[in-house]
Design an enzyme around this catalytic site. Structure first.
Site, PDB file in Angstrom:
ATOM      1  N   ASP A  54     -11.643   9.022  28.231  1.00  0.00           N
ATOM      2  CA  ASP A  54     -10.309   8.499  27.928  1.00  0.00           C
ATOM      3  C   ASP A  54      -9.337   9.645  27.642  1.00  0.00           C
ATOM      4  OD1 ASP A  54      -8.345   6.642  27.362  1.00  0.00           O
ATOM      5  OD2 ASP A  54      -9.480   5.578  25.828  1.00  0.00           O
ATOM      6  N   ASP A  60      -5.010  -1.319  30.531  1.00  0.00           N
ATOM      7  CA  ASP A  60      -5.530  -1.915  29.296  1.00  0.00           C
ATOM      8  C   ASP A  60      -5.274  -3.409  29.256  1.00  0.00           C
ATOM      9  OD1 ASP A  60      -6.707   0.254  28.241  1.00  0.00           O
ATOM     10  OD2 ASP A  60      -5.233   0.635  26.672  1.00  0.00           O
TER      11      ASP A  60
HETATM   12  C1  DGJ Z   1      -7.519   3.274  25.552  1.00  0.00           C
HETATM   13  C2  DGJ Z   1      -8.388   2.655  26.599  1.00  0.00           C
HETATM   14  O1  DGJ Z   1      -7.641   2.360  27.738  1.00  0.00           O
HETATM   15  C3  DGJ Z   1      -9.081   1.422  26.026  1.00  0.00           C
HETATM   16  O2  DGJ Z   1      -9.814   0.779  27.012  1.00  0.00           O
HETATM   17  C4  DGJ Z   1      -9.946   1.854  24.876  1.00  0.00           C
HETATM   18  O3  DGJ Z   1     -10.991   2.645  25.338  1.00  0.00           O
HETATM   19  C5  DGJ Z   1      -9.119   2.587  23.836  1.00  0.00           C
HETATM   20  N1  DGJ Z   1      -8.342   3.640  24.422  1.00  0.00           N
HETATM   21  C6  DGJ Z   1      -9.996   3.164  22.759  1.00  0.00           C
HETATM   22  O4  DGJ Z   1      -9.311   3.933  21.879  1.00  0.00           O
END
Ligand code: DGJ
Length: 710
Positions: A446, A511
């Protein structure tokens, strides 16, 4: 030296004119039937002297410069303390490396700069272009602007589709008519970004998904970028894409070279679908080829929306049980497992298991997951550090920043300076240790903030250095752990590009798990990425981000057309919803090979609905998804005209989703799903005559299956 260079495939012809000081793209399009010589093509574009203009305006070469007298945006701007600013390259060598690739070498002897432009046309009809610039002078050269390539494109083009967006709503297609002047996009976010995906489609007027001439471009780069689509004063169209440099960011010392990211382009005379298919094929054959492609992509269960930071070992065991029961094949432990990470204000940088939550480390959970027949995956955000972390307390100087300015925090975190070798070493060791200690088959990598103040420890702008250092780190890890797959995530789809994809296996698209928003996000994404790299998860009934409430059948029906996953607390779902989810997972598994290898076709089915299909390459089997999104004024829905089938073949047509779909009165569904009398008709009938759709509530995902009949 030869006057013209031709690169050709069955569907594409590119001719470069090498008679000038610099090579220029003379023709890019469909193969030309009949008799014609390159000279005759060149003569067809003879331009006269325009009033009040130069007698011969500079050519749009692959690298037009000020020294050529070019009045559009140059493709290379550089200088040495204000000298050698104009540049004027002379083509000195052509290396025809194969029938489909060429290298042009040019020099500006006076300025001491060499240019090496590499082009290759792949069988999937993708033209890749890259430029290498070498400083052959004994004094440093400062490059202010450089594009991977500049192309003169045909005058029939009339519109640009660019990709706008934001967090949780990425890849939004935005159409603008071309105008006299410069349509430009700049991304200064330090990562590929949610807001400005490095790509554009340039098309003639009235181009549809399946008709019309269009070009697609994508820059394979995960840092800052720029592109310019410029209609010059005399009507010619110049298109260039490249990295964007911050002040003083790219200074080449004597003998040093800069290699641009690769620009990928493709031409279609059959609308945007063919472009997407070309890009998908290229990803499959050239970008993902050496990675974990042999096995089917496992269904994910991801803990994020089920648990957030509230990790609890017992709960995780129950989630794993529920996930395995329903058919998940990989369990990904998201953010919250490491030292002090109970919220997003602390912990990043300290990549050790938090023993207050996991007293015996991750092994008990991993063993449980594996006993249930699933692989284990782990979330990391290696490039970041929270000020509240052991790492930052020990090494406050390891972050990027502009030291005289107030530091900008985003999500309470700072960016580690990867251009420092000791930072790279630290991160490699942390990740390598985790991968050696635990049976981890997958990393969700990430990256949750933009690079607002990307200054390095020497006080220089460092987005370029940071991006290449990230690539090095990923490369080193992949070499050390070739069996571990990696997902590129950046607060959702903030880092989706071919540069990162060459070092990873999957992209977290967004997300937002809101299935209705996802249809549009996935539509934009699918212009350049095939479904198998598109992370697409079933979220909770009430979407955490948009608040929209959707049936399980809709959520699952949308998610099953990508690399499917689940991101929902399964222990809270109703029995009926779990049954529907299980059916969707089975459906995905049944058609996974088709979805992950077929040709993708969008259907122009009008406003207020979303329609696309995936057809196997031999055109024997297909799935089509149709989702009405709004109530219409007409009393009945319209007719669906299928795309991409073989007109001469006969297909058995059935509606396979939603399971047990019923509508108010007798409809086509009764006809096509009749068990006694299979519904068989020709590809031509399905495409030209079409199918009367049944009445369905808005947001109902209808999935049709077509199977060729001998
Ligand atoms: C952003 C990501 O896109 C989410 O899926 C998740 O992993 C969060 N970060 C976790 O902090």
């Amino acid at each position: 030296m030869t006057n013209y260079i031709t690169l050709a495939t069955q569907n594409t012809l590119c001719i470069f004119d090498c008679r000038g000081v610099q090579p220029s793209l003379m023709y890019w399009g469909a193969p030309l039937a009949g008799e014609h010589s390159e000279e005759s093509l060149a003569r067809l574009h003879t331009r006269q002297e325009a009033p009040a203009c130069a007698s011969d305006e500079a050519t749009i070469s692959m690298c037009p410069t000020l020294g050529n007298g070019y009045l559009g945006k140059p493709a290379l701007e550089a200088h040495r303390h204000g000298k050698h600013w104009s540049l004027n390259f002379q083509l000195t060598r052509i290396e025809k490396t194969s029938s489909q690739s060429v290298i042009f070498v040019s020099e500006d002897r006076h300025a001491g700069v060499e240019l090496r432009q590499t082009l290759s046309l792949d069988n999937s009809d993708l033209l890749s272009a890259q430029t290498e610039i070498t400083n052959t002078h004994n004094e440093p050269l400062c490059i202010d602007h450089s594009s991977a390539a500049c192309f003169a494109l045909p005058a029939y083009l009339a519109e640009v589709i660019a990709f706008d967006g934001r967090w949780a709503n990425e890849f939004q297609m935005q159409t603008t008519p071309l105008f006299r002047g410069n349509y430009s996009q700049e991304n200064r976010h330090g990562r590929t970004s949610h807001h400005a995906f490095p790509a554009a489609i340039i098309q003639e007027k009235n181009t549809t998904e399946s008709q019309g001439r269009a070009f697609g471009f994508h820059l394979g780069w995960s840092g800052n970028h720029q592109f310019h689509i410029e209609t010059l004063a005399d009507g010619r169209l110049a298109v260039q894409f490249g990295e964007l440099f911050l002040p003083g960011e790219m200074i080449l010392q004597s003998g040093q070279r800069y290699q641009s990211p690769t620009l990928f382009g493709s031409f279609s005379k059959m609308g945007r679908n063919r472009l997407a298919q070309n890009f998908h094929q290229f990803v499959r054959s050239k970008i993902l080829a050496n990675q974990q492609q042999e096995k089917p992509r496992p269904i994910h269960f991801n803990t994020w929306e089920a648990q957030y930071f509230d990790h609890d070992a017992n709960k995780l065991f129950s989630l794993a049980d529920a996930a395995a029961t329903i058919g998940a094949e990989r369990f990904v432990l998201d953010d919250g497992w490491f030292l002090g990470r109970r919220h997003d204000r602390s912990g990043l940088g300290d990549w050790h298991v938090d023993t207050s939550i996991y007293p015996d480390g991750l092994s008990p959970l991993i063993t449980h997951v594996e006993t249930l027949g699933m692989e284990f995956g782990l979330w990391l955000e290696p490039e970041m550090v929270n000020p509240d972390s052991e790492l930052y307390r020990k090494h406050p100087d390891w972050v990027l920043g502009c030291h005289e300015s107030k530091t900008v925090l985003a999500r309470n975190q700072l960016v580690l300076n990867l251009t420092r070798p000791e930072v790279q070493e630290y991160l490699f060791d942390c990740i390598d240790t985790l991968l050696r200690e635990y049976s981890i088959r997958y990393l969700k990598w990430d990256m949750n903030r933009d690079l607002h103040q990307p200054g390095d420890h020497n006080g220089h702008a460092a987005v370029h250095g940071q991006t290449t250092a990230l690539y090095q780190l990923l490369n080193r890890l992949r070499q050390a752990h070739p069996r571990v797959e990696i997902e590129s995530c950046a607060s959702g789809g903030g880092r989706a590009d071919y540069g990162i994809l060459a070092l990873t296996d999957r992209i977290w698209t967004s997300d937002s798990n809101d299935a209705v928003d996802r249809l549009n996000i996935q539509k934009g994404f699918s212009c350049f990425f095939p479904p198998e790299v598109m992370g697409s998860h079933v979220g909770p009934h009430r979407c955490h981000i948009t608040g929209r409430q959707l049936d399980m059948s809709t959520r699952a029906g949308v998610a099953l057309f990508g690399h499917m996953g689940l991101e929902v607390d399964l222990t809270l779902e109703s029995k009926a919803d779990l049954e529907t989810l299980s059916a969707a997972i089975n459906l995905h598994k049944k058609y996974r090979t088709l979805i992950h290898s077929g040709d993708y076709f969008r259907v122009d089915s009008g406003e207020g609905c979303d329609t696309f299909g995936i057809i196997d390459r031999r055109k024997n089997e297909a799935l089509f998804s149709h989702t009405p999104l709004q109530s219409k004024t007409a009393t009945l829905p319209s007719v669906l005209f299928f795309e991409g089938l073989n007109s001469d073949k006969s297909y058995r047509l059935s509606l396979i989703w939603p399971e047990n779909f019923s509508t108010t009165t007798a409809s086509i569904v009764d006809e096509i799903n009749s068990i006694e009398q299979p519904f068989i008709t020709s590809g031509a009938a399905l495409q030209e005559h079409g199918l009367q759709l049944p009445l369905a509530h808005p947001n109902t995902v209808l999935i049709f299956h077509l199977l060729e009949q001998d």
